[in-house]
Design an enzyme around this catalytic site. Structure first.
Site, mmCIF file in Angstrom:
data_model
loop_
_atom_site.group_PDB
_atom_site.id
_atom_site.type_symbol
_atom_site.label_atom_id
_atom_site.label_comp_id
_atom_site.label_asym_id
_atom_site.label_seq_id
_atom_site.Cartn_x
_atom_site.Cartn_y
_atom_site.Cartn_z
ATOM 1 C CG ASP A 12 -2.074 -0.940 1.300
ATOM 2 O OD1 ASP A 12 -2.266 -1.661 0.248
ATOM 3 O OD2 ASP A 12 -2.470 -1.253 2.197
ATOM 4 C CG ASN A 52 -4.866 -5.692 4.836
ATOM 5 O OD1 ASN A 52 -3.662 -5.809 4.979
ATOM 6 N ND2 ASN A 52 -5.488 -4.778 4.020
ATOM 7 C CG ASN A 195 -18.417 -0.383 0.951
ATOM 8 O OD1 ASN A 195 -19.163 -0.586 -0.011
ATOM 9 N ND2 ASN A 195 -17.077 -0.106 0.930
ATOM 10 N N GLY A 225 -19.601 2.361 8.092
ATOM 11 C CA GLY A 225 -18.754 3.535 8.834
ATOM 12 C C GLY A 225 -19.139 3.869 10.158
ATOM 13 C CG ASP A 257 -9.355 -5.235 4.453
ATOM 14 O OD1 ASP A 257 -10.512 -5.903 3.691
ATOM 15 O OD2 ASP A 257 -8.246 -5.047 3.825
#
Length: 327
Positions: A12, A52, A195, A225, A257
């Site tokens: 990343d 992850n 999500n 969230g 994750d």
């Protein structure tokens, strides 16, 4: 309960833009966007959705099997994962390509713009999940995460053929899937992770209604969230779990994750869905407070405290004994 986690392994590159993306977008010019954001911070970290999730499961002492493709530069990352409890013997290492790259810029509202370079991930479709199961023993669950689409389809079909339960987590790859592929990946899954945005995109990609999709999976888990998580099934009321809130958000990358790691750990310990989701929310917030997807420290006492403060002492006591056994 041993879990095989399939999907991307990546490096990343995380940048921060000290402004708001929305302020740079001109409504009348969205068809011809040409923008450059001057970032004021860069962090290079280990990542990839499968790595992850497996990392989190490894910290919980669950000995996950990581199934994915990495590049010629994987040796240091491999040592890191093994040191943190991940079985990497099923990782296919390319002899000429580099490990995938995830380049992500986050603005001050925690919105993100990202680009993903596949690199060695393009070779993931060569991996034979059946051969891995024969060599290491059949896992109790296979999570099929974002990966080369051909690999995702192959792993899903193999798991179903071997009657191994599937957790479908198509996430970032939904945009690349056609209707038939999207249906194949989620149909018959015991768990489905999305999500909020991906939930709407999944309905568009499959062409199914929410009711129809729920009839084809066990439980559909949607992360929302700050609004927490919802768990929906065809024959049960939707369960809504509040988020574990914090004022110390450092970087949102990897929180989803981490939720999956916590939830699947609870599942491996045969916890009720509500308890597993609470652990997932607590771990997700832990990751929010650190930069990078695998830079956090797993503290059982801290997780219990977060759960106590958010869900009450009864919820904390229900999880405390198992978490106390995590080294």
């Amino acid at each position: 309960m041993r879990i095989a986690v399939t999907g991307s392994i990546a490096t990343d590159h995380l940048m921060v833009f000290p402004g708001r993306f929305a302020e740079q977008l001109i409504k009348e010019q969205l068809e011809r966007v040409s923008l450059s954001f001057l970032a004021d911070r860069l962090e290079v970290r280990r990542g990839g959705v499968a790595a992850n999730i497996a990392f989190g499961l490894g910290l919980f002492g669950l000995d996950p099997i990581l199934v994915g493709a990495a590049g010629v530069d994987f040796a240091e990352y491999d040592a890191w994962l093994r040191a943190n409890g991940v079985d990497t013997t099923a990782v296919q290492v390319s002899d000429h390509l580099h490990t995938a790259r995830f380049v992500c810029t986050t603005d001050e509202d925690q919105n993100q713009i990202a680009t993903f370079y596949a690199g060695a991930m393009a070779e993931a479709s060569r991996i034979d999940l059946a051969a891995i199961a024969e060599r290491t023993g059949a896992p109790a669950l296979v999570l099929v995460g974002a990966d080369d689409p051909a690999a995702m389809l192959r792993h899903t079909a193999t798991a179903h053929r071997l009657t191994i339960p599937v957790a479908a987590d198509p996430s970032q790859q939904l945009a690349r899937l056609d209707r038939n592929q999207a249906r194949q990946l989620v149909d018959g899954a015991r768990w489905l992770f999305t999500n909020e945005y991906e939930a709407a995109l999944l309905l568009e990609r499959t062409g199914w209604t929410e009711e129809h999709l729920l009839g084809r999976v066990g439980t559909w888990i949607t992360t929302r969230g700050e609004a927490g998580v919802s768990l929906a099934g065809s024959d049960t009321p939707t369960l809504r779990i509040p988020a574990v809130l914090t004022d110390e958000i450092a970087d949102p990358t990897g929180a989803g994750d981490a939720f999956r790691s916590g939830f699947l750990a609870g599942t491996a310990w045969n916890w009720p869905q509500e308890q597993a989701a609470r652990l997932g929310c607590a771990l997700a917030t832990t990751v929010l407070e650190s930069v990078g997807t695998q830079e956090y420290k797993l503290s059982p006492s801290d997780l219990v405290t977060r759960i106590d403060q958010t869900y009450g002492s009864d919820a904390a006591r229900a999880l405390e004994a198992q978490l106390a056994r995590v080294s």
